[in-house]
Design a protein around this motif. Structure first.
Motif, PDB file in Angstrom:
ATOM      1  N   SER A  70       0.823  -1.218   0.000  1.00 39.60           N
ATOM      2  CA  SER A  70       0.000   0.000   0.000  1.00 39.60           C
ATOM      3  C   SER A  70       0.854   1.264   0.000  1.00 39.60           C
ATOM      4  O   SER A  70       2.016   1.248   0.393  1.00 39.60           O
ATOM      5  CB  SER A  70      -0.952  -0.026   1.193  1.00 39.60           C
ATOM      6  OG  SER A  70      -0.236  -0.082   2.386  1.00 39.60           O
TER       7      SER A  70
ATOM      8  N   TRP B 151       1.340   5.732   0.627  1.00 37.80           N
ATOM      9  CA  TRP B 151       1.395   6.598   1.799  1.00 37.80           C
ATOM     10  C   TRP B 151       0.298   7.638   1.854  1.00 37.80           C
ATOM     11  O   TRP B 151       0.103   8.291   2.865  1.00 37.80           O
ATOM     12  CB  TRP B 151       2.746   7.329   1.830  1.00 37.80           C
ATOM     13  CG  TRP B 151       3.076   8.010   0.528  1.00 37.80           C
ATOM     14  CD1 TRP B 151       3.854   7.487  -0.478  1.00 37.80           C
ATOM     15  CD2 TRP B 151       2.625   9.280   0.053  1.00 37.80           C
ATOM     16  NE1 TRP B 151       3.908   8.362  -1.543  1.00 37.80           N
ATOM     17  CE2 TRP B 151       3.163   9.477  -1.239  1.00 37.80           C
ATOM     18  CE3 TRP B 151       1.825  10.292   0.585  1.00 37.80           C
ATOM     19  CZ2 TRP B 151       2.931  10.616  -2.012  1.00 37.80           C
ATOM     20  CZ3 TRP B 151       1.580  11.428  -0.179  1.00 37.80           C
ATOM     21  CH2 TRP B 151       2.128  11.579  -1.445  1.00 37.80           C
TER      22      TRP B 151
ATOM     23  N   SER C  45       3.309   1.536   3.437  1.00 37.14           N
ATOM     24  CA  SER C  45       4.374   2.354   2.849  1.00 37.14           C
ATOM     25  C   SER C  45       5.281   2.974   3.912  1.00 37.14           C
ATOM     26  O   SER C  45       4.819   3.534   4.901  1.00 37.14           O
ATOM     27  CB  SER C  45       3.755   3.473   2.020  1.00 37.14           C
ATOM     28  OG  SER C  45       4.769   4.343   1.575  1.00 37.14           O
ATOM     29  N   GLU C  46       6.562   2.904   3.629  1.00 35.42           N
ATOM     30  CA  GLU C  46       7.570   3.494   4.522  1.00 35.42           C
ATOM     31  C   GLU C  46       7.568   5.018   4.428  1.00 35.42           C
ATOM     32  O   GLU C  46       8.146   5.695   5.280  1.00 35.42           O
ATOM     33  CB  GLU C  46       8.957   2.939   4.157  1.00 35.42           C
ATOM     34  CG  GLU C  46       9.591   3.471   2.859  1.00 35.42           C
ATOM     35  CD  GLU C  46       8.995   2.898   1.571  1.00 35.42           C
ATOM     36  OE1 GLU C  46       8.000   2.136   1.647  1.00 35.42           O
ATOM     37  OE2 GLU C  46       9.527   3.222   0.478  1.00 35.42           O
TER      38      GLU C  46
ATOM     39  N   GLY D  50      -0.258   2.240  -5.872  1.00 35.52           N
ATOM     40  CA  GLY D  50       0.877   3.163  -5.904  1.00 35.52           C
ATOM     41  C   GLY D  50       1.120   3.629  -7.327  1.00 35.52           C
ATOM     42  O   GLY D  50       0.214   3.581  -8.167  1.00 35.52           O
ATOM     43  N   ASN D  51       2.349   4.056  -7.606  1.00 30.47           N
ATOM     44  CA  ASN D  51       2.616   4.616  -8.932  1.00 30.47           C
ATOM     45  C   ASN D  51       2.874   3.522  -9.972  1.00 30.47           C
ATOM     46  O   ASN D  51       3.190   2.379  -9.640  1.00 30.47           O
ATOM     47  CB  ASN D  51       3.779   5.613  -8.851  1.00 30.47           C
ATOM     48  CG  ASN D  51       5.084   4.925  -8.534  1.00 30.47           C
ATOM     49  OD1 ASN D  51       5.655   4.229  -9.363  1.00 30.47           O
ATOM     50  ND2 ASN D  51       5.559   5.082  -7.302  1.00 30.47           N
TER      51      ASN D  51
ATOM     52  N   LEU E  90      -3.452   2.160  -9.738  1.00 29.95           N
ATOM     53  CA  LEU E  90      -2.429   3.157 -10.052  1.00 29.95           C
ATOM     54  C   LEU E  90      -3.045   4.556 -10.096  1.00 29.95           C
ATOM     55  O   LEU E  90      -4.114   4.768  -9.561  1.00 29.95           O
ATOM     56  CB  LEU E  90      -1.743   2.779 -11.367  1.00 29.95           C
ATOM     57  CG  LEU E  90      -1.304   1.296 -11.464  1.00 29.95           C
ATOM     58  CD1 LEU E  90      -0.709   0.980 -12.823  1.00 29.95           C
ATOM     59  CD2 LEU E  90      -0.320   0.938 -10.350  1.00 29.95           C
ATOM     60  N   GLY E  91      -2.351   5.482 -10.728  1.00 24.01           N
ATOM     61  CA  GLY E  91      -2.846   6.870 -10.710  1.00 24.01           C
ATOM     62  C   GLY E  91      -2.861   7.468 -12.098  1.00 24.01           C
ATOM     63  O   GLY E  91      -3.291   6.832 -13.053  1.00 24.01           O
TER      64      GLY E  91
ATOM     65  N   CYS F  80      -5.093  10.091  -5.356  1.00 22.03           N
ATOM     66  CA  CYS F  80      -4.954   9.488  -6.692  1.00 22.03           C
ATOM     67  C   CYS F  80      -6.042   9.943  -7.642  1.00 22.03           C
ATOM     68  O   CYS F  80      -5.821  10.043  -8.837  1.00 22.03           O
ATOM     69  CB  CYS F  80      -4.956   7.971  -6.584  1.00 22.03           C
ATOM     70  SG  CYS F  80      -6.402   7.345  -5.732  1.00 22.03           S
TER      71      CYS F  80
ATOM     72  N   GLU G 264       1.767  13.285 -13.321  1.00 26.08           N
ATOM     73  CA  GLU G 264       0.689  13.424 -12.337  1.00 26.08           C
ATOM     74  C   GLU G 264       1.173  14.421 -11.282  1.00 26.08           C
ATOM     75  O   GLU G 264       2.272  14.266 -10.751  1.00 26.08           O
ATOM     76  CB  GLU G 264       0.425  12.062 -11.699  1.00 26.08           C
ATOM     77  CG  GLU G 264      -0.664  12.079 -10.654  1.00 26.08           C
ATOM     78  CD  GLU G 264      -0.856  10.700  -9.995  1.00 26.08           C
ATOM     79  OE1 GLU G 264      -0.127   9.754 -10.351  1.00 26.08           O
ATOM     80  OE2 GLU G 264      -1.728  10.582  -9.129  1.00 26.08           O
TER      81      GLU G 264
END
Ligand code: NAD
Length: 474
Positions: A126, A128, A154-155, A202-203, A225-226, A258, A350
């Motif tokens: 996942s 952030w 996500s870190e 994510g991306n 995605l985005g 997103c 984006e």
């Protein structure tokens, strides 16, 4: 795969730990731990309890990572997951009921049903930006579907990653769900393992890494995605309401959404009239000094702050701009840029930040052509009083979803499948769609041994039998 994951003693230990987690979850799945309806409902109830109990901790973490207000966290993160759990618990029994299949005369006598079987051991990776929502909403679907799951938050949102880890470890059964906290090294080792589904949000660059790794084991993927989600504002739309809805969609979470409207298209005349409404809407939602608003977020990291700062052209800013930005607090003001060209930097990627470019088009024809010439967006937005224009966008453009007269709010509902198409992703979830994404629809067909009607199709094919079969297959 980056070589950093091979060799060093620490990565060797990490790999062993991750392999042990996957093995434990696979053993648990194979032992049938996750099969029963009651067991699934119990885990979902445990998640709901955990979410309630840990709400203050999660809200504090979201404020630390993203400057999210408690109300915004309740609305866009924790509330969405609670709704998802309630909806899923209410409908799971009926989703699990096998559906009767109509098999046709050729196979008669026979009966058939479609069963939804869990896929096995799944992986959820996942991002952030809505770290609670985008970790736990897929997890609700994974549990409901009867899978075991490794979750890797996500870190980039470290406080929320820690709070989620605490929540999942202290409230859910480790025979169902395990967490691997970490960054690229951890995710890369995870991706070397065989899973039965990988659910990634994510991306698209990392989406490709995930898809490549999944291909190694022929593992199916859901990729959320985005991309650049366009808005078209038509002549004659109610500009005051339109401006408020666009401003809210764009500047919620400081644009790090997103499905945020990425850029706005309208005719020069409509843009002219819309501009004051946009300014007024920003002031109405966030006040004259948005940096003081409790409801305006911050960029997640210095890296993201710098990237979005670099997209702002102060000469074209009619609101906000780099002069008001503050690197120390990662504050970027709500920024609106006019007279933007299609080849400007801000249109090259984006935006994923609080910058709204305004682009002039000649009308719906050009707006549709612009959307069609780019990647398929996650969402397209249209504000038009004309039914025929809305219908043209529905028929002539392709996007994950199309929202007419609304931004953001449409995806919070469990009744609507949420996902992208083309470059904005594949697969969908929320509600029943999530349950389906995490299951295999297995037809189970049963035919009695007597009478042996299949005698009619066994060779040798001669005379009357051949004529009959040829007639039947015509
Ligand atoms: P991110 O940087 O947190 O990355 C997402 C996940 O990928 C993280 O868990 C991270 O550890 C992992 N990752 C990063 N690099 C990796 C690598 N090299 N190998 C393996 N794993 C790796 O989040 P992000 O990608 O910056 O998120 C923003 C993007 O996500 C935007 O494009 C946005 O539009 C999209 N997004 C889509 C949705 C959706 O539901 N469709 C939701 C939110 C965000």
């Amino acid at each position: 795969m980056p070589t950093e994951t091979t060799g060093t003693p620490s990565t060797t230990a990490l790999r062993s730990e991750i392999e042990a987690d996957v093995r434990a979850l696979r053993d648990s799945f194979d032992a049938g731990t996750t099969r029963g309806l009651d067991a699934r409902l119990a885990q979902l109830a445990a998640l709901r309890r955990g979410l309630r109990r840990e709400e203050p901790r999660l809200a504090r973490a979201l404020a630390e990572d993203l400057g999210k207000s408690r109300t915004e966290s309740a609305l866009t993160e924790i509330g969405v997951v609670s709704q998802e759990i309630a909806h899923t618990m209410k409908h799971l029994r009926s989703w699990l009921r096998p559906e009767k299949l109509a098999l046709g005369a050729m196979l008669a006598p026979a009966s058939g049903e479609l069963r939804r079987e869990p896929l096995g051991t799944t992986l959820i990776i996942s991002p952030w930006n809505y770290p609670v929502n985008l970790t736990l909403a897929p997890l609700v679907a994974a549990i409901a579907a009867g899978n075991t799951t490794i979750v890797t938050p996500s870190e980039v949102a470290p406080a929320t990653s820690a709070a989620l880890t605490h929540l999942l470890r202290s409230h859910l059964d480790p025979d169902w769900v395990r967490v691997v906290e970490g960054a690229v090294t951890e995710t890369t080792i995870l991706l070397e393992q065989r899973f039965d589904l990988i659910f990634y949000t994510g991306n698209a660059a990392v989406g490709r890494i995930v898809a490549r790794a999944a291909a190694e084991h022929l593992t199916p993927t859901v990729l959320e995605l985005g991309g650049k989600s366009p808005v078209f504002v038509d002549e004659g739309a109610d500009l005051a309401v339109t401006a408020r809805r666009i401003v809210w969609g764009k500047f919620t979470n400081a644009g790090q959404t997103c499905i945020a409207p990425d850029y706005l298209m309208a005719t020069p005349r409509t843009l002219e009239r819309l501009r004051p409404h946009l300014r007024r809407a920003v002031r109405a939602l966030y006040g004259g000094r948005p940096e003081r608003s409790l409801d305006y977020g911050r960029m997640v990291s210095a890296k993201h702050f710098e990237r979005v700062l670099g997209l702002i052209d102060d000469d074209r800013a009619i609101l906000g701009g780099t002069g008001e930005a503050d690197a120390d607090t990662r504050y970027l003001p709500p920024t609106i840029m006019q007279d933007v060209d299609w080849d400007d930097a801000v249109m090259g990627e984006e935006i994923f930040g609080p910058v709204l470019p305004l682009l002039a088009v000649s009308g719906p024809d050009e707006a549709i052509a612009r959307i069609r010439s780019g990647d398929k967006p996650l969402t397209a937005y249209v504000f038009s009083p004309r039914r025929a224009v809305e219908e043209r966008f529905a028929e002539e453009t392709s996007s994950g979803s199309l929202a007419l007269g609304v931004t953001l709010a449409h995806v919070g509902t469990p009744g609507m499948p949420f996902g992208g198409v083309g470059e904005s992703g594949m697969g969908a979830y929320h509600g029943r769609a999530g349950f389906e994404a995490f299951t295999h629809a297995k037809p189970v067909v049963k035919k009695p041994l007597t009478p042996d009607t299949l005698k009619l199709v066994y060779p040798p094919y001669r005379g009357a039998k051949r004529r009959m079969l040829r007639r039947l297959m015509r």
